[in-house]
Design an enzyme around this catalytic site. Structure first.
Site, PDB file in Angstrom:
ATOM      1  N   CYS A  67      52.699  86.363  63.324  1.00  0.00           N
ATOM      2  CA  CYS A  67      53.369  87.564  63.835  1.00  0.00           C
ATOM      3  C   CYS A  67      53.782  88.469  62.685  1.00  0.00           C
ATOM      4  O   CYS A  67      54.070  88.004  61.581  1.00  0.00           O
ATOM      5  CB  CYS A  67      54.632  87.211  64.623  1.00  0.00           C
ATOM      6  SG  CYS A  67      54.438  85.876  65.803  1.00  0.00           S
ATOM      7  N   ASP A  68      53.842  89.749  62.970  1.00  0.00           N
ATOM      8  CA  ASP A  68      54.406  90.697  62.023  1.00  0.00           C
ATOM      9  C   ASP A  68      54.934  91.897  62.803  1.00  0.00           C
ATOM     10  O   ASP A  68      54.324  92.306  63.796  1.00  0.00           O
ATOM     11  CB  ASP A  68      53.374  91.157  60.992  1.00  0.00           C
ATOM     12  CG  ASP A  68      54.014  91.922  59.857  1.00  0.00           C
ATOM     13  OD1 ASP A  68      54.513  91.263  58.924  1.00  0.00           O
ATOM     14  OD2 ASP A  68      54.050  93.164  59.906  1.00  0.00           O
ATOM     15  N   THR A  69      56.058  92.427  62.369  1.00  0.00           N
ATOM     16  CA  THR A  69      56.670  93.583  63.022  1.00  0.00           C
ATOM     17  C   THR A  69      56.810  94.717  62.030  1.00  0.00           C
ATOM     18  O   THR A  69      57.237  94.499  60.892  1.00  0.00           O
ATOM     19  CB  THR A  69      58.056  93.221  63.591  1.00  0.00           C
ATOM     20  OG1 THR A  69      57.912  92.153  64.543  1.00  0.00           O
ATOM     21  CG2 THR A  69      58.690  94.416  64.300  1.00  0.00           C
TER      22      THR A  69
END
Length: 205
Positions: A67-69
């Protein structure tokens, strides 16, 4: 089946527990660099896939979730601020405006993968200089994309959101749960050793 969250974020770990009670945390050690041609809209998705793939190489039979935001304001990607000055600049940029928060999620299992992203729009109230100064003097901005945590003191800045709240925290858990179920409802009897960009399903939304 083993489930691995390829993220060191304590917020994602807490949210992931709502989907799966039994999982391991194995953060990716890759250098987070994104080629300029990827573009802001695909920035988080690109990093999520790289993180998941780097861990999945060693855990082929596990479901690996990367995941990455990122926060996008005025067409620019706002990463974690490295100084008080950067945090202050970010707050001034977000003040009184709508920005987008994009979380990319990537699933790897048995040589196949599926990547998607979720977008939430967030609007800030106009912020007074004193509010900004008080906030940037706290530890909160410095480990978060865009320099704020919607679940923390920055909740006082939020005029409204359009989309998934948990996506802004760092993991769109409702959609992720459904994407995992759909991804695993495939025939994994034939392994694939093709390059990442040609393996499995890949959605960009």
């Amino acid at each position: 089946m083993d489930v691995i969250l390829a993220s060191a974020s304590p917020r994602r770990k807490e949210l992931m527990a709502r989907i799966c009670k039994d999982f391991k945390v194995i953060p990716s050690r890759m250098k987070e660099t994104v080629p300029a041609e990827v573009g802001a809209d695909n920035y988080a998705q690109h990093l999520a896939e790289m993180k998941a793939e780097s861990v999945a190489k060693n855990y082929r039979k596990a479901l690996v979730i990367g995941c990455d935001t990122c926060v996008i304001a005025d067409g620019a990607v706002l990463n974690k601020p490295r100084s008080t000055g950067e945090a202050r600049d970010m707050m001034n940029l977000l003040s009184g405006h709508v920005h987008r928060v994009i979380t990319g999620c990537s699933l790897f299992f048995m040589g196949k993968h599926h990547t998607f992203s979720e977008v939430t729009e967030v609007e800030f109230y106009p912020l007074e200089e004193e509010e900004i100064e008080r906030y940037v003097e706290t530890p909160e901005p410095y480990d978060k994309a865009g320099g704020y945590g919607i679940q923390g003191e920055a909740a006082l800045f939020i005029k409204g959101i359009k989309g998934d709240y948990y996506n802004v925290v760092g993991l769109p858990i409702a959609r992720l749960k459904r994407e995992i179920a759909e991804f695993l409802d495939q025939d994994f009897s034939v392994d694939s050793d093709q390059p990442a960009e040609k393996r499995g399903k890949k959605k960009k939304r």
